[in-house]
Design an enzyme around this catalytic site. Structure first.
Site, mmCIF file in Angstrom:
data_model
loop_
_atom_site.group_PDB
_atom_site.id
_atom_site.type_symbol
_atom_site.label_atom_id
_atom_site.label_comp_id
_atom_site.label_asym_id
_atom_site.label_seq_id
_atom_site.Cartn_x
_atom_site.Cartn_y
_atom_site.Cartn_z
ATOM 1 N N ASP A 54 -17.153 53.258 -9.741
ATOM 2 C CA ASP A 54 -17.793 53.896 -8.593
ATOM 3 C C ASP A 54 -18.941 53.061 -8.039
ATOM 4 O O ASP A 54 -19.360 53.272 -6.900
ATOM 5 C CB ASP A 54 -18.320 55.284 -8.969
ATOM 6 C CG ASP A 54 -17.235 56.348 -8.963
ATOM 7 O OD1 ASP A 54 -16.103 56.047 -8.548
ATOM 8 O OD2 ASP A 54 -17.521 57.491 -9.379
ATOM 9 N N LYS A 68 -22.294 65.049 -9.040
ATOM 10 C CA LYS A 68 -20.978 65.445 -8.525
ATOM 11 C C LYS A 68 -19.920 65.393 -9.622
ATOM 12 O O LYS A 68 -19.125 66.327 -9.781
ATOM 13 C CB LYS A 68 -20.575 64.515 -7.380
ATOM 14 C CG LYS A 68 -19.091 64.553 -7.000
ATOM 15 C CD LYS A 68 -18.761 63.442 -6.031
ATOM 16 C CE LYS A 68 -17.280 63.382 -5.696
ATOM 17 N NZ LYS A 68 -16.456 62.923 -6.842
#
Length: 401
Positions: A288, A5
């Site tokens: 993340d 992504k």
């Protein structure tokens, strides 16, 4: 494993730099890709996802004006500022949105554009950038190695006049892959993967076909499920080698067996506690991944400490984990996790993409039923996540490959 992504979104912005089509294979079918495609289409560019094949065309780019609301919903839309400035000499859009994980100002981006000769104004609801002449190279030192700012400068610089130097550039693997994509398009780039990137501007870039690498954060997410729940699972990674992510799994007590196309993760018993984890820019532990490992540590065999060194609002998930029986104390950007023997299912709510993934991990580890709402956050970055969890459950239970 799904494609990255965080690599594909800047590549989508780069497609407006060329009059020729670009094709990205192994593209993840996630809502962020669809949202970014809608934003790109407002410029006149084409963006169509066919399965896992993304077809982009910058031939008909005619506008630097983006008026739709989608730009305000996805953080990566800001990358079109640099690309459109370089292609059309102007860019105007709403302030970018995305997850509410803390302050993520775009001042580094805008200051870099000013150094490259653009006129930049921040209006009540939008950002406006205009370059009267072709952008020119500049020596740009970032106050912080921002991934987004590094990408935006790259997008502007690859078609600028002259040489651009980025000092204190981001070093993430996604930056390296993005630079590889731009170089295949014909860009002159050196130093990717280091803190000093040099870009030689080109008048034109060509269209290419690119196979996207594995999403290292998606891999880490599913591997953390194995670390938290126990079991044996093989992850196919292709040519991607997420060494930093693998090292944290070893600290949790996972046995790791590397094979030609991936890695087998085996966890027996409770995960181990980790004395200190601090998130930071690469090569530090990724922010993340912070919500992911916090979920696992709730059932660890001791006390763990996490310091969030990037964003100022990334501990919102803690309140949701408390509902499930987790023992977590926190002050400011420091959290102390005391492992418990059991979590129990609860109704919880995702606050952002990675906290949603963390709650999925916690739900898999918990006794009873867990219902995670605001699942749209999770769908921003994970493709068919429920089916992937089922597959991992079968592998972890039976050791299938």
């Amino acid at each position: 494993m799904q494609g990255s992504k965080n690599a594909v979104l800047p590549m989508m912005a780069a497609a407006v730099l060329s009059e020729e089509p670009c094709v990205i294979e192994n593209c993840p079918d996630i809502t962020d890709v669809h949202a970014m495609a809608e934003v790109i289409q407002e410029t006149g560019a084409g963006a169509v996802l066919e399965g896992h094949r993304l077809i982009l065309s910058g031939r008909d780019v005619h506008s630097g004006q983006i008026e739709g609301k989608k730009a305000g919903e996805i953080r990566a839309s800001v990358l079109l500022l640099g690309a459109l400035l370089a292609r059309t000499g102007q860019a105007c859009m709403d302030y970018p949105g995305g997850c509410s994980i803390g302050s993520r100002p775009v001042n580094y981006h805008l200051q870099a554009f000013r150094q490259m000769g653009a006129e930049v104004s921040e209006e009540e609801n939008c950002i406006r950038c205009v370059s009267r002449d072709r952008l020119h190279g500049a020596s740009i030192k970032l106050p912080f190695p921002s991934v987004g700012a590094t990408e935006n400068i790259l997008l502007a610089a690859v078609r600028a006049d002259g040489t651009t130097w980025i000092q204190n550039a981001a070093r993430e693997p996604e930056i390296v892959e993005f630079c590889g994509f731009l170089k295949k398009m014909g860009a002159g780039i050196e130093g990717e993967g280091t803190s000093h990137i040099v870009i030689q501007g080109r008048k034109k870039l060509r269209g290419i076909t690119w196979k996207l690498g594995t999403d290292r954060i998606a891999f880490l997410t599913y591997a953390m499920m194995v670390a938290g729940c126990g079991g044996d699972c093989f992850f196919s990674l292709g040519e991607t080698h997420p060494s930093k992510e693998v090292s944290i799994l070893a600290k949790l007590g996972c046995e790791l067996n590397f094979e030609k196309q991936g890695v087998r993760v085996l966890q027996k018993g409770r995960p181990k506690s980790i004395a200190n984890i601090c998130t930071g820019p690469y090569p530090g532990f990724p922010t993340d991944g912070q919500s992911l490992i916090m979920a696992v540590l709730t059932k660890s065999s001791g006390i763990s400490m996490i310091e969030e060194g990037v964003f100022d609002n990334r501990f919102r998930m803690i309140h949701q984990l408390h509902k499930m029986g987790a023992n977590i104390d926190y002050v400011s950007n420091h959290a102390c996790i005391t492992g418990v023997t059991k979590l129990h299912g609860a109704d919880v709510s995702a606050d952002d993409l990675r906290s949603g993934a963390g709650l999925l991990i916690a739900g898999a580890m918990a006794d009873g039923e867990t219902i995670v709402t605001k699942e749209h956050f999770i769908q921003r970055g994970y493709e068919d996540v429920v089916e992937k969890m089922r597959q991992i459950s079968l592998q972890a239970s039976y050791g299938a490959t």
